[in-house]
Design a protein around this motif. Structure first.
Motif, short mmCIF file in Angstrom:
data_model
loop_
_atom_site.label_atom_id
_atom_site.label_comp_id
_atom_site.label_asym_id
_atom_site.label_seq_id
_atom_site.Cartn_x
_atom_site.Cartn_y
_atom_site.Cartn_z
N GLN A 363 -32.77 56.39 -46.94
CA GLN A 363 -32.50 57.82 -47.20
C GLN A 363 -32.15 58.05 -48.57
O GLN A 363 -32.09 59.47 -49.10
CB GLN A 363 -31.08 58.17 -46.42
N SER A 364 -31.14 57.53 -49.39
CA SER A 364 -30.70 57.75 -50.40
C SER A 364 -31.24 57.42 -51.99
O SER A 364 -31.16 57.76 -53.15
CB SER A 364 -29.16 57.27 -50.73
N PHE A 365 -32.33 56.50 -51.78
CA PHE A 365 -33.27 56.17 -53.11
C PHE A 365 -34.33 56.26 -53.02
O PHE A 365 -35.05 56.01 -51.71
CB PHE A 365 -32.66 54.51 -53.50
N PHE A 366 -35.08 56.37 -54.04
CA PHE A 366 -36.84 56.35 -53.92
C PHE A 366 -37.28 56.19 -55.22
O PHE A 366 -36.54 56.10 -56.31
CB PHE A 366 -37.40 57.82 -53.53
N THR A 367 -38.38 55.63 -55.36
CA THR A 367 -39.07 55.15 -56.71
C THR A 367 -40.05 56.32 -56.93
O THR A 367 -40.85 56.49 -56.07
CB THR A 367 -39.67 53.85 -56.61
#
Length: 500
Positions: A363-367
């Protein structure tokens, strides 16, 4: 690791300088070095190399600060717990991190029944040994636990690389330069991320830190330290100056060189009044979450030249070295300037991810791939911001129901979770952050019911959560207001809490 080596060099270089002032007692860097070495030897003799996470009871004493550096020199991480927090919560933190060893300077440790406790206050003399072991940069340096939505605290691991990136970023700032003669305020619990910068940078510079004794009234003690010890560097949460406001007419502190704020919204009206108390001071409004190793950027507030704000909240400015700010919509797509969206942070200070929490990490991290084809991992802060035409970032508010209370981040859902768990009556309960007459955030609990006795609920909550998470105000409301889409109207609910 580079910053650990720098700490060694600073301690060895400044042996005759004061390192800490705790409860009016001064300790030199030489005394500090001796304590670090004693604790380090105890760690080396008793804790296996494979055990990297070590619990630390955060007492306000020389040994506790020495323990942090001793662990780092040995290539280990500290997992801090506050001795005033409910025992059950602290044990849960040790269970989550599978911690077997705890360093505790208390006379009689309450943890010795279930853990291997190293008493740091009664160790034999040894030779000074400050040469650090080889540490891989991706090893964990500390894990801090913040409030969690399920009633379980969330672990945020920070690596040696993360801290090194922070040190490099601050070193690049020409406006900020501590010197050995600086006297620096350390007002934070060691379980709170801001404590890292308030001990780390002074120690790197050979400066002296002045702590707040546990149980002291913080704002009053700070007032006393500024006046009597002529502090030169202040790092504070904005709520502290709200409490100091009645004393502004008595504060004239020409010795203060730097004053940094963070951990909450800084309001422009009080910032101007405060700057009048510090005639020779540079004021910085820092921004940055625990997940990004304390600081990610800042705005240089100046009552004459830099007064940019949105709805009375001082701007958070621009990102520091190697940090990328990205404002996105709900699809994680970048929005245009002057458009409000969620602020996301990328760069070498980003945590590897929440401790053993795959769902939350998703939910909190993306690339995302930048214009040069480089992949950057981002952390979604939950803060709503926009970027103006001049490139400054301005804070609008929270995207969720997470709030800052006394600088600590609190999930309102965790309070509701524990309140409902103990309640025999299955009724709606909503935790709210409310602004008091001083402009500080306090917690309220709205209950959709006729009046009933809440003593048992509150007694239960006190065994589950720290004191700052216990609501100070309760309102019984026959029927909660709802918005058009059927959700409880939290904004309307706040009107039931009129705090004088």
């Amino acid at each position: 690791m580079e910053f650990v080596k720098k700490l060694q060099e600073s301690i060895e270089k400044h042996t005759d300088h004061n390192a800490l002032c705790i409860n009016n007692e001064l300790y030199t860097y030489k005394q500090f070095a001796i304590e670090i070495s004693k604790i380090r030897l105890e760690i080396a003799n008793n804790i296996k190399d494979s055990e990297k996470l070590v619990g630390l009871v955060t007492n306000d004493d020389l040994q506790t600060y020495a323990s942090i550096l001793a662990l780092w020199l040995e290539g280990k991480a500290y997992v801090p717990v506050n001795p005033t927090t409910p025992l059950e919560r602290n044990i849960k933190i040790f269970e989550l991190t599978e911690t077997k060893y705890i360093i505790d300077s208390s006379e009689d440790s309450i943890y010795k029944k279930d853990y291997k406790v190293l008493n740091s206050a009664s160790l034999s003399e040894t030779e000074v040994s400050l040469t650090p072991k080889f540490v891989k940069g991706d090893q964990i340096a500390y894990i801090l636990f913040t409030s969690g939505t399920t009633g379980l605290p969330k672990g945020v691991p920070i690596t040696f690389n993360n801290i090194n990136a922070l040190v490099n970023a601050i070193d690049e700032e020409p406006e900020f330069n501590l010197v050995p003669s600086d006297r620096c305020l350390q007002m934070f619990e060691l379980t709170f991320d801001f404590s890292v910068v308030t001990y780390l940078f002074p120690f790197l510079s050979g400066s002296c830190i002045y702590t707040i004794p546990k149980g002291a009234i913080k704002y009053f003690y700070i007032f006393k330290l500024i006046k009597e010890q002529k502090l030169t560097v202040l790092t504070m949460v904005p709520s502290i100056i709200n409490y100091l406001r009645p004393y502004f007419s008595e504060i004239n502190a020409p010795d203060v060189r730097y004053c940094s704020f963070g951990g909450g919204a800084l309001h422009s009206d009080i910032a101007k009044e405060w700057s009048d108390c510090l005639p020779n001071c540079k004021i910085f409004n820092y921004y940055g979450p625990t997940e990004f190793t304390v600081y990610s950027g800042f705005y240089p507030y100046n009552k004459k030249t830099h007064v940019k704000n949105h709805n009375g909240i001082v701007a958070i400015g621009t990102p520091q070295k190697d940090t990328v700010y990205l404002i996105v919509n709900e699809n994680n797509e970048e929005v245009d300037k002057n458009v409000t969206g969620e602020l996301c942070l990328g760069g070498p200070q980003i945590t590897p991810g929440y401790w053993k929490n795959i769902k939350r990490n998703a939910q909190s991290f993306f690339t995302q791939t930048d214009k040069n084809g480089k992949k950057i991992r981002f952390y979604k802060t939950g803060d709503l911001c926009f970027k103006d035409e001049e490139g400054d970032f301005l804070y609008v508010g929270r995207a969720d129901f997470q709030v800052k209370i006394r600088g600590y981040r609190v999930e309102l859902a965790e309070i509701e979770f524990h309140a409902k768990t103990k309640s025999e009556k299955k009724v709606n309960m909503v935790a709210l952050d409310i602004t008091n007459s001083l402009g500080n955030a306090e917690l309220g609990l709205a209950i959709e019911s006729e009046v009933f006795d809440t003593e048992e609920i509150f007694n239960y909550m006190k065994t589950k959560m720290p004191g700052y998470m216990i609501p100070m105000h309760v309102r019984f409301i026959k029927e909660f207001p709802h918005s058009i889409n059927g959700k409880i109207d939290r904004k309307e609910l706040r009107t039931y809490f009129e705090i004088k």
